[in-house]
Design a protein around this motif. Sequence first.
Motif, PDB file in Angstrom:
ATOM      1  N   PHE B 366       0.832  -1.203   0.000  1.00 26.29           N
ATOM      2  CA  PHE B 366       0.000   0.000   0.000  1.00 26.29           C
ATOM      3  C   PHE B 366       0.869   1.256   0.000  1.00 26.29           C
ATOM      4  O   PHE B 366       0.657   2.182  -0.794  1.00 26.29           O
ATOM      5  N   ARG B 367       1.867   1.262   0.870  1.00 28.94           N
ATOM      6  CA  ARG B 367       2.748   2.433   0.948  1.00 28.94           C
ATOM      7  C   ARG B 367       3.526   2.624  -0.354  1.00 28.94           C
ATOM      8  O   ARG B 367       3.744   3.742  -0.805  1.00 28.94           O
ATOM      9  N   LEU B 368       3.905   1.483  -0.926  1.00 29.57           N
ATOM     10  CA  LEU B 368       4.654   1.536  -2.179  1.00 29.57           C
ATOM     11  C   LEU B 368       3.817   2.193  -3.271  1.00 29.57           C
ATOM     12  O   LEU B 368       4.287   3.101  -3.970  1.00 29.57           O
ATOM     13  N   VAL B 369       2.579   1.729  -3.398  1.00 27.47           N
ATOM     14  CA  VAL B 369       1.706   2.299  -4.431  1.00 27.47           C
ATOM     15  C   VAL B 369       1.445   3.769  -4.140  1.00 27.47           C
ATOM     16  O   VAL B 369       1.427   4.608  -5.035  1.00 27.47           O
ATOM     17  N   LYS B 373       2.738   6.383  -6.869  1.00 29.02           N
ATOM     18  CA  LYS B 373       1.523   6.853  -7.559  1.00 29.02           C
ATOM     19  C   LYS B 373       0.887   5.783  -8.449  1.00 29.02           C
ATOM     20  O   LYS B 373      -0.199   5.327  -8.173  1.00 29.02           O
ATOM     21  N   HIS B 374       1.525   5.431  -9.553  1.00 26.75           N
ATOM     22  CA  HIS B 374       0.928   4.430 -10.445  1.00 26.75           C
ATOM     23  C   HIS B 374       1.908   3.294 -10.664  1.00 26.75           C
ATOM     24  O   HIS B 374       3.064   3.522 -11.001  1.00 26.75           O
ATOM     25  N   GLN B 379       5.433  -4.529 -11.525  1.00 28.29           N
ATOM     26  CA  GLN B 379       6.309  -3.615 -10.779  1.00 28.29           C
ATOM     27  C   GLN B 379       6.069  -3.736  -9.275  1.00 28.29           C
ATOM     28  O   GLN B 379       7.008  -3.709  -8.498  1.00 28.29           O
ATOM     29  N   VAL B 380       4.815  -3.904  -8.917  1.00 31.99           N
ATOM     30  CA  VAL B 380       4.501  -4.036  -7.492  1.00 31.99           C
ATOM     31  C   VAL B 380       5.228  -5.246  -6.925  1.00 31.99           C
ATOM     32  O   VAL B 380       5.892  -5.170  -5.884  1.00 31.99           O
ATOM     33  N   LEU B 423      -2.903  -0.122 -14.208  1.00 32.08           N
ATOM     34  CA  LEU B 423      -2.082   0.561 -13.204  1.00 32.08           C
ATOM     35  C   LEU B 423      -2.817   0.626 -11.876  1.00 32.08           C
ATOM     36  O   LEU B 423      -3.983   1.010 -11.817  1.00 32.08           O
ATOM     37  N   TYR B 424      -2.106   0.222 -10.853  1.00 32.97           N
ATOM     38  CA  TYR B 424      -2.683   0.309  -9.513  1.00 32.97           C
ATOM     39  C   TYR B 424      -2.340   1.662  -8.916  1.00 32.97           C
ATOM     40  O   TYR B 424      -1.226   2.144  -9.083  1.00 32.97           O
ATOM     41  N   THR B 425      -3.298   2.218  -8.243  1.00 33.08           N
ATOM     42  CA  THR B 425      -3.039   3.524  -7.635  1.00 33.08           C
ATOM     43  C   THR B 425      -3.902   3.688  -6.378  1.00 33.08           C
ATOM     44  O   THR B 425      -4.871   2.967  -6.195  1.00 33.08           O
TER      45      THR B 425
END
Lengths: 223, 534
Positions: B366-369, B373-374, B379-380, B423-425
Motif C-alpha cells: 500500500f505504501r509503495l503504491v 503513484k501508479h 512492478q509491485v 495501473l494500480y493507484t
Amino acid sequence: MAGNKGRGRAAYTFNIEAVGFGRGEKLPDVALKPPPLFPDTDYKPVPLKAGEGEDYMLALKQELRETMKRMPYYMETPEEKQDIERYSKRYMKVYKEEWIPDWRRLPREMMPRKKCRKAGPKSEKAKDTGKGASLANTADVLKKIEELEKRGDGEKSDEENEEKEGSKEKSKEGDEEEDDDAAEQEEYDEEEQEEENDYINSYFEDGDDFGADSDDNMDEATY
Amino acid sequence: MTQAEIKLCSLLLQEHFGEIVEKIGVHLIRTGSQPLRAIAHDTGTSLDQVKKALCVLIQHNLVIYQVHKRGVVEYEAQCSRVLRMLRYPRYIYTAKTLYSDTGELIVEELLLNGKMTMSAVVKKVADRLTETMEDGKTMDYAEVSNTFVRLADTHFVQRCPWVPATENSDPGPPPPAPILVISEKDMYLVPKLSLIGKGKRRRSSDEDAAGEPKAKRPKHSTDNKEPIPDDGIYWQANLDRFHQHFRDQAIVSAVANRMDQTSSEIVRTMLRMSEITTPSTAPFTQPLSSNEIFRSLPVGYNISKQVLDQYLTLLADDPLEFVGKSGDSGGGMYVINLHKALGSLATATLESVVQERFGSRCARIFRLVLQKKHLEQKQVEDFAMIPAKEAKDMLYKMLSGNFISLQEIPKTPDHAPSRTFYLYTVNILSAARMLLHRCYKSIANLIERRQFETKENKRLLEKSQRVEAIIASMQATGAEEAQLQEIEEMITAPERQQLETLKRNVNKLDASEIQVDETIFLLESYIESTMKRQ
C-alpha cells in the motif's frame, strides 16, 4: 487462443495467465451466497487506547446519556398499559423541569393554540358566554330527561332532538375553521360542554355520524 | 446522505430525545425540507407532537427553518450537526482541560440545552459547582461569568443568530416566522451583565436561612419579575472552533512523534499565534517570522534564537511539509500548511488501517503504491520484494476492499485486455470517503450492540438499581451493618458476575464509539479541506 477454446476451457477474451492463473490451474469457485455476517478476521483488533482522558470521556459520555433522558427535551412515548401496575413504577418516574421555548425565536405556527387562548383578552368573555350556554344546555337536557321519563316511549322525538343538536355542533365546527378568534371561543365552549354534557351526549348516542364528530371535538379540546 | 449516516442519526436522536423526535428528525433527513403539515401527515404523528419535536430539534440547532413564498415555513434537518452529538464528550473534556471545571460545566450546559442565555448558564453552573463544594463554600457568579467571557473571547462559545428588534409601527400581520440575523462583529460580544450572587444549594437553603436571607428572599422574587438583562441573547457552543482545536492538537502530537518535543512546542506556538487570525478553514496559517515566533515561545522554554532557526529549517525541510517557508524577510517567514498536514494525517490513518486489517506486508504494498503513484502489477511484485503469487493475492484483496483502485490505460481504442496497461493507484480522497462511511457504519453497529446488551439485562439492571437505592436510603437512616449486608446479598454471586460482564462490555463499546469518532473527525476534516481546494 483458439486452441484454448477447443479444449473446453472457459472462453475468456483475455489471457488468464496475466491475472495470475497458470496453465491448467483450476479457477476458484463462483460465490453463490452472501459473505458471512461475522467473518473471521485474519488479524485481531488492537486494544483500545486507555488513559486518564479516555476514562474521563467515557464517564462523561455515560453520564450525558443518562442526563439527556432526564431533560425536558426527551419526549417519552406514551407506553401501553401493563396488565399489572407495578408498585416500583411509581418511584421510577423522573422529575423533569418544565421547558418553555422562547416563542420569539420560533415560527408562529409552532405555538400551541392553548397559549393564544390564555393571552387573548376575549377569553374571559368567552368563558362567561360559554358557561351560560352550557348551563342552558344542561337545563335543556335535564328537562328532556324528565319528559322522557314521563312519556317512556318517546324514542322517536328524542332522536330528532339529538339530530338537531348534532347539526348545531357541526355548524359550530364550520365556524371554527373560518377564523381563529371564533375558534378560540368555540373551543372553549366545547370544552365546557364536554365537561358537563359529555355523559349525556353519549347516552343518547344513536350511531350516526354524530359520534365521529364528537370524537373530533375531543381532540381539539385536549390539544 | 448515505444510509449509514441516516441510520446513525436515527440512533443518536432516539437515544438523546426519544422516539417521537427520532421519527420526525429522520423523516426530515430523508426528505429534505418540509412544511409542518406535510411532516405531520407523512409521519402519521399528531400535529401537537410534531410541533413539540420540532421545537426540541430547533432548540438543539439540529433543524433550521425558512420562510418560503406565500408564507409557508419549511423545516430542514442538519444531518451533519446531528452526527456531532457523538463528539459531545470530547467537547466537554476539551473545555475541562482548557478552562477547568467551570469551563467544563458551561460547555456541558450549553450542549445539553442547545442554546441558553448567559445569565441562565452562569446561574446554573454556579449552582452546580456549589453543590459539589464543601459545606459553607459557594461559587461566585462573577467567577463563572469570567470563565464564560474567556470562552467567548477564544470563540469556543458564540451567539446564536438573533431576532432583530422590530419597531411596533410596522403595519400588517407579523411574519409567519422570525428572521434570524447574525453579524460577524457581534458573534462573540458578551453582553454587559452585572451578575451578582452566589450559587445556591438545593437542600441547604433552610440551613442558612438565619437572618440575612429573609431580607434577600423578597428581593429575589422581584428579581424574577424584572426583565432579564440579556433576554433573547442566546449562546451555543462553537463546534467549528473546537474542531480547530482538535486539528491543532493532532498536528502538534504528529510533529512530536515525528521529530521531538521541542519542535512540537514550536509548532504549537505557531498555531496558537494564528488561532484567532486564521479562519478555521484556511489551508495555511498567516506567515510568521522567526523573530515573532521566538518572542512568543512559552517563558519556560529555554532555547536560543539560533536553535529555533535550526529547528524551523529542519521542520521546513521535512518531506511531510507540515511547516513551509514562505519568505526570507524578518529572519525567515514560516507558515503551517494545514491542508498538507490534514492530508498526511488522513494518509497515516489509511496506512494503519491497512496494516491492522491486512497485515504488514499488505501495508508495504500500500505504501509503495502510495509513494510511486501508479504501478503495474509486475512492478509491485518486484518493488515490494514479495513473491508474485502472494503479492497478487494481497493486491486483489485491497482492490476489493476499495483501498486501492485500478486505472486502465488502453494502447488501442478497442480496450483489448492484452493491449491495456493496468495501473494500480491509491486515490486518497475516495479511500478516505470509503473509510469514513465504514466508520459511520461501525458506530451504528456499536450503538445497536450496546442497546441490545442493556436490553438483554434489563431486569438485572433494574434490580441492581433498586437494591442500590434501598441501601442508600438505609445508610441515610443509619442502618446496621448486618442489615445492609443482608440487602446486598439480594443480588446473588452469579448475578453480580453477570453485571460485571455487562458493565465491562458496555464500557468497551462506549469507549470504541468515542475512539472511532476520532478517526471520523480526521477523515472529515481532510475531506472538507480537500473539497474546499478543488
